[in-house]
Write a protein that holds these residues in place. Structure first.
Motif, PDB file in Angstrom:
ATOM      1  N   THR A  42      42.958  35.583  35.189  1.00  0.00           N
ATOM      2  CA  THR A  42      43.164  36.103  33.505  1.00  0.00           C
ATOM      3  C   THR A  42      44.508  35.661  33.213  1.00  0.00           C
ATOM      4  OG1 THR A  42      41.100  37.584  33.926  1.00  0.00           O
ATOM      5  CG2 THR A  42      42.124  37.941  31.962  1.00  0.00           C
ATOM      6  N   ARG A  48      41.149  31.775  33.354  1.00  0.00           N
ATOM      7  CA  ARG A  48      40.847  32.204  32.984  1.00  0.00           C
ATOM      8  C   ARG A  48      41.898  32.445  31.080  1.00  0.00           C
ATOM      9  NH1 ARG A  48      34.665  34.741  33.969  1.00  0.00           N
ATOM     10  NH2 ARG A  48      33.452  32.802  35.000  1.00  0.00           N
ATOM     11  N   GLU A  85      41.845  35.064  27.763  1.00  0.00           N
ATOM     12  CA  GLU A  85      41.135  36.655  27.094  1.00  0.00           C
ATOM     13  C   GLU A  85      42.621  36.677  26.252  1.00  0.00           C
ATOM     14  OE1 GLU A  85      41.895  40.290  28.910  1.00  0.00           O
ATOM     15  OE2 GLU A  85      40.102  40.139  29.411  1.00  0.00           O
ATOM     16  N   ASP A 124      45.657  36.978  29.626  1.00  0.00           N
ATOM     17  CA  ASP A 124      45.567  36.949  27.986  1.00  0.00           C
ATOM     18  C   ASP A 124      46.505  36.849  27.031  1.00  0.00           C
ATOM     19  OD1 ASP A 124      46.024  39.026  25.364  1.00  0.00           O
ATOM     20  OD2 ASP A 124      46.508  41.007  27.246  1.00  0.00           O
TER      21      ASP A 124
END
Length: 209
Positions: A142, A107, A109, A144
């Motif tokens: 996650t 994912r 972010e 970033d």
């Protein structure tokens, strides 16, 4: 990691005739590996909806009619080449002290400054193969991208953790931003250039100041 419960029935016969009969009845023949011996069972095709047709990663709890329960992960799945109906599923039994390998979704972010400046975001790895003890398997990884500029890349080596092992080379690119025809330099770079230009005053300008 979240689990999906699959209620099934143990199969006494595993021949072609019984397998075809199961499929005609809307059931999926399955095998659970990893234990003392393979366990053959079947379950309604609809029971696999939230396990198979999702971008998320889940473990499974296989619950048989006799009350026995097994924690497992989906190992392999076969679809009909024309109808896409599920033909067969292999599971692998989980044990708390044995590491297991799963594909975990990635994912993103944050907002990439490189994309804001017109760069193209290339999502190279939407899933990563991860090896971990069952209790340490993440729901997702996650990444970033809030500092990802044009020309920048986030690779596996920046995502390493003690909880699990990522089964890809450290230099594997997960996400990157490439320049496009409409892309411009990052704001920070522009400010640096302006500061450099402003600092190169001629002797006459310096004298005037």
């Amino acid at each position: 990691m979240k689990s999906i419960t699959i209620k099934g029935s143990q199969r006494e016969s595993v021949g072609k005739v019984s397998t075809k009969a199961l499929r005609n009845a809307g059931k999926v023949p399955c095998v659970l590996y990893g234990g003392e011996k393979p366990l053959h069972f079947s379950a309604n095709e609809l029971a696999f909806k939230n396990l198979v047709y999702t971008p998320n990663a889940h473990t499974a709890v296989i619950e048989l009619e006799d009350g026995k329960k097994f924690e497992a992960v989906l190992q392999d799945i076969q679809f009909h080449p024309v109808t896409d109906k599920i033909l067969h599923i292999d599971f692998y039994q989980l044990f708390k002290d044995r590491p297991v390998t799963m594909n975990i979704p990635v994912r993103l972010e944050g907002n990439s400054p490189g994309v804001r400046n017109g760069g193209r975001l290339l999502f190279r790895k939407r899933k990563l193969s991860v090896k971990a003890l069952p209790d340490l398997l993440p729901d997702f990884i996650t990444v970033d991208i809030s500092k990802l500029k044009i020309g920048g890349t986030i690779s596996v080596e920046t995502l390493l953790t003690d909880d699990y092992t990522i089964m890809h080379p450290d230099n594997t690119s997960v996400v990157q931003v490439k320049a496009s025809r409409t892309s411009v330099a990052d704001e920070d770079e522009e400010e640096e250039e302006e500061a450099t230009e402003g600092g190169e005053a001629t002797p006459e300008e310096a004298a005037t100041e």
